[in-house]
Design a protein around this motif. Sequence first.
Motif, mmCIF file in Angstrom:
data_model
loop_
_atom_site.group_PDB
_atom_site.id
_atom_site.type_symbol
_atom_site.label_atom_id
_atom_site.label_comp_id
_atom_site.label_asym_id
_atom_site.label_seq_id
_atom_site.Cartn_x
_atom_site.Cartn_y
_atom_site.Cartn_z
ATOM 1 N N ILE A 3 49.535 36.644 35.365
ATOM 2 C CA ILE A 3 49.642 35.197 35.145
ATOM 3 C C ILE A 3 48.597 34.790 34.125
ATOM 4 O O ILE A 3 47.422 35.132 34.257
ATOM 5 N N THR A 5 47.025 31.420 31.853
ATOM 6 C CA THR A 5 47.014 29.979 31.636
ATOM 7 C C THR A 5 47.246 29.682 30.161
ATOM 8 O O THR A 5 46.769 30.395 29.289
ATOM 9 N N LEU A 45 42.413 30.448 36.696
ATOM 10 C CA LEU A 45 43.184 30.615 37.917
ATOM 11 C C LEU A 45 42.633 31.766 38.722
ATOM 12 O O LEU A 45 41.921 32.623 38.211
ATOM 13 N N CYS A 46 42.974 31.756 39.985
ATOM 14 C CA CYS A 46 42.560 32.800 40.901
ATOM 15 C C CYS A 46 43.730 33.061 41.839
ATOM 16 O O CYS A 46 44.373 32.122 42.307
ATOM 17 N N VAL A 47 44.008 34.328 42.119
ATOM 18 C CA VAL A 47 45.120 34.702 42.999
ATOM 19 C C VAL A 47 44.557 35.415 44.217
ATOM 20 O O VAL A 47 43.753 36.338 44.099
ATOM 21 N N ASN A 49 45.433 37.920 46.889
ATOM 22 C CA ASN A 49 46.465 38.948 47.030
ATOM 23 C C ASN A 49 47.181 38.925 48.372
ATOM 24 O O ASN A 49 48.386 39.119 48.436
ATOM 25 N N HIS A 53 48.473 32.869 47.438
ATOM 26 C CA HIS A 53 48.133 31.561 46.892
ATOM 27 C C HIS A 53 47.499 31.706 45.521
ATOM 28 O O HIS A 53 46.712 32.614 45.277
ATOM 29 N N VAL A 54 47.870 30.793 44.630
ATOM 30 C CA VAL A 54 47.295 30.732 43.290
ATOM 31 C C VAL A 54 46.574 29.398 43.162
ATOM 32 O O VAL A 54 47.169 28.353 43.396
ATOM 33 N N VAL A 56 44.782 26.908 40.537
ATOM 34 C CA VAL A 56 44.703 26.642 39.105
ATOM 35 C C VAL A 56 43.680 25.538 38.872
ATOM 36 O O VAL A 56 43.735 24.482 39.509
ATOM 37 N N TRP A 69 52.648 31.778 46.150
ATOM 38 C CA TRP A 69 53.224 32.717 45.211
ATOM 39 C C TRP A 69 54.251 33.644 45.833
ATOM 40 O O TRP A 69 55.221 34.006 45.239
#
Length: 70
Positions: A3, A5, A45-47, A49, A53-54, A56, A69
């Motif tokens: 992903i 940005t 952004l941070c995901v 695992n 959840h993402v 932004v 997600w």
Amino acid sequence: EIIITDSRNHCLHVFDRQGKFLRLIGNTPRGNSNISVQFSWPCGLCVHNKSGHVVVIEKNKCCMHILSWK
């Protein structure tokens, strides 16, 4: 999935591991993407695992969007 940005177009680009474009997330000047969310200059952004959840982060505001997600 990867992903990225895109602050200039106020959206996220999603690619597979081979670099093939999969989809846009967010409204763009070219029209709406397949996931309805509005970003204003997304810059990070941070995901998570396990949960999928993402988060932004937007440049001009201390605003965060949390997307599911998985």
